[in-house]
Design a protein around this motif. Structure first.
Motif, PDB file in Angstrom:
ATOM      1  N   TYR A  46       0.847  -1.195   0.000  1.00  0.00           N
ATOM      2  CA  TYR A  46       0.000   0.000   0.000  1.00  0.00           C
ATOM      3  C   TYR A  46       0.882   1.244   0.000  1.00  0.00           C
ATOM      4  O   TYR A  46       1.918   1.285   0.649  1.00  0.00           O
ATOM      5  N   GLU A  47       0.400   2.256  -0.705  1.00  0.00           N
ATOM      6  CA  GLU A  47       1.131   3.513  -0.813  1.00  0.00           C
ATOM      7  C   GLU A  47       0.729   4.498   0.295  1.00  0.00           C
ATOM      8  O   GLU A  47       1.530   5.278   0.773  1.00  0.00           O
ATOM      9  N   THR A  48      -0.543   4.430   0.699  1.00  0.00           N
ATOM     10  CA  THR A  48      -1.059   5.443   1.631  1.00  0.00           C
ATOM     11  C   THR A  48      -1.534   4.864   2.963  1.00  0.00           C
ATOM     12  O   THR A  48      -2.046   5.590   3.795  1.00  0.00           O
ATOM     13  N   LEU A  49      -1.372   3.549   3.120  1.00  0.00           N
ATOM     14  CA  LEU A  49      -1.833   2.892   4.351  1.00  0.00           C
ATOM     15  C   LEU A  49      -0.737   1.983   4.880  1.00  0.00           C
ATOM     16  O   LEU A  49       0.099   1.499   4.112  1.00  0.00           O
ATOM     17  N   ILE A  50      -0.784   1.732   6.194  1.00  0.00           N
ATOM     18  CA  ILE A  50      -0.028   0.622   6.770  1.00  0.00           C
ATOM     19  C   ILE A  50      -1.078  -0.380   7.244  1.00  0.00           C
ATOM     20  O   ILE A  50      -1.994  -0.010   7.990  1.00  0.00           O
ATOM     21  N   VAL A  51      -0.977  -1.603   6.760  1.00  0.00           N
ATOM     22  CA  VAL A  51      -2.005  -2.603   7.054  1.00  0.00           C
ATOM     23  C   VAL A  51      -1.345  -3.796   7.722  1.00  0.00           C
ATOM     24  O   VAL A  51      -0.408  -4.385   7.174  1.00  0.00           O
ATOM     25  N   GLU A  52      -1.805  -4.132   8.910  1.00  0.00           N
ATOM     26  CA  GLU A  52      -1.207  -5.244   9.653  1.00  0.00           C
ATOM     27  C   GLU A  52      -2.281  -5.930  10.481  1.00  0.00           C
ATOM     28  O   GLU A  52      -3.396  -5.423  10.595  1.00  0.00           O
ATOM     29  N   THR A  53      -1.944  -7.084  11.074  1.00  0.00           N
ATOM     30  CA  THR A  53      -2.887  -7.729  11.987  1.00  0.00           C
ATOM     31  C   THR A  53      -2.250  -7.799  13.369  1.00  0.00           C
ATOM     32  O   THR A  53      -1.031  -7.965  13.506  1.00  0.00           O
ATOM     33  N   ARG A  54      -3.081  -7.664  14.372  1.00  0.00           N
ATOM     34  CA  ARG A  54      -2.682  -7.853  15.777  1.00  0.00           C
ATOM     35  C   ARG A  54      -3.617  -8.911  16.332  1.00  0.00           C
ATOM     36  O   ARG A  54      -4.748  -8.588  16.709  1.00  0.00           O
ATOM     37  N   GLY A  55      -3.166 -10.169  16.317  1.00  0.00           N
ATOM     38  CA  GLY A  55      -4.066 -11.250  16.702  1.00  0.00           C
ATOM     39  C   GLY A  55      -5.234 -11.297  15.744  1.00  0.00           C
ATOM     40  O   GLY A  55      -5.039 -11.339  14.521  1.00  0.00           O
ATOM     41  N   ALA A  56      -6.434 -11.227  16.302  1.00  0.00           N
ATOM     42  CA  ALA A  56      -7.643 -11.318  15.468  1.00  0.00           C
ATOM     43  C   ALA A  56      -8.138  -9.946  15.022  1.00  0.00           C
ATOM     44  O   ALA A  56      -9.262  -9.810  14.551  1.00  0.00           O
ATOM     45  N   VAL A  57      -7.300  -8.929  15.186  1.00  0.00           N
ATOM     46  CA  VAL A  57      -7.696  -7.560  14.834  1.00  0.00           C
ATOM     47  C   VAL A  57      -6.905  -7.089  13.616  1.00  0.00           C
ATOM     48  O   VAL A  57      -5.678  -7.202  13.569  1.00  0.00           O
TER      49      VAL A  57
END
Ligand code: HXC
Length: 257
Positions: free
Chosen positions: A3-14
């Motif tokens: 992504y260019e404009t977002l940081i996308v990650e998971t924290r457990g089930a979130v």
């Protein structure tokens, strides 16, 4: 997915989505819209994710739609491409989304927060609909969602003057679910999302759908809609598990079925 404009990650089930255009105080341009829809879709399709958190930076959740992108456009441009209509799809994501708001949530930024299901604000948050100061009006739902959230008189005050309100005023007005100290913001939002993600998925989705229905229909129809969803949950294994666990004085293990 890059992504260019977002940081996308998971924290457990979130699923955690961070707006990332610091040079423009996270102003929402067409790339942000496109990428946010992609990120939502990916989390919506991921069975391991039960809820999402959407946040910005300490200084700004988002300072609005991108004024530099809109400035040169004329009526035919915005009408032909139905500018801002894509944001309706952002509001339609079915899994719950918590907005974690620090700093400015202005214009489209405030409207984006209002597309989420809970708004958790840092004491530093500032909300407003300043579009009138630019010679336009809110175009991503502000006149509708803010009015439903805070009532006509507060909405008129904010939308006609363009002034900002702080987190305490926003909480008093009913725009904000919780206000927390700045250092607690992300923990509070992630913990709330983790709690939601730990619950039975069908009941979570139906609860969201039923609450949203309250804004769209009469009381009579809304009560009927709620009751039908409530009845339907008695077809799930999780209803048996949840109620049995209560009686047996243990924690339930939900299977999301
Ligand atoms: C594009 C923006 C922006 C925006 C800030 N920036 N908001 N760029 N669109 N909405 C950019 C600035 O141009 C600047 O870039 C950089 O971010 C930092 O902003 P500053 O103004 O220098 O910061 P500060 O002095 O701290 O002021 C912060 C602020 C102010 C009070 C939030 O930036 C501001 O008033 N922003 C606009 C808020 C607004 O009117 N939003 C509503 C937009 S319309 P440079 O490169 O100059 O350093 C909208 C809905 C439209 O959302 C729907 C109708 C169709």
């Amino acid at each position: 997915m890059a992504y260019e404009t977002l940081i996308v990650e998971t924290r457990g089930a979130v699923g955690l989505i961070t707006l990332n255009r610091p040079q423009a105080l996270n102003a929402l341009n067409s790339t942000v819209l496109k990428e946010l829809l992609q990120a939502y879709e990916a989390f919506q399709d991921d069975d391991a994710v039960g809820a999402m958190v959407l946040t910005g930076s300490e200084r700004a959740f988002a300072a609005g739609a991108d004024i530099k992108e809109m400035q040169p456009l004329g009526y035919v441009d915005v009408y032909s491409r139905d500018l801002m209509s894509g944001w309706d799809d952002v509001a339609k994501v079915r899994k719950p989304v918590i907005a974690a708001v620090s700093g400015f949530a202005l214009g489209g930024g405030c409207e984006l927060a209002m597309m989420c299901d809970l708004i958790i604000a840092s004491e530093t948050a500032k909300f407003g609909q300043p579009e009138i100061t630019l010679g336009v009006i809110p175009g991503m739902g502000g006149t509708q969602r803010l009015t439903r959230a805070v009532g006509r008189y507060k909405a008129m005050d904010l939308i006609l003057t363009g002034r900002m309100m702080d987190a305490a005023e926003a909480e008093r007005a009913g725009l904000v679910s919780r206000v927390v100290a700045p250092e607690r913001l992300m923990d509070e939002a992630l913990e709330a999302a983790a709690k939601i993600a730990s619950l039975s998925r069908p009941s979570v989705l139906m609860a969201k759908e039923a609450v949203n229905r309250a804004l769209e229909t009469t009381l009579d129809e809304g009560l009927r809609f709620e009751r039908r969803l409530f009845h339907s949950l008695f077809s799930t294994e999780d209803q048996k598990e949840g109620m049995t666990a209560f009686i047996e004085k243990r924690k339930p293990t939900f299977k999301n079925r």
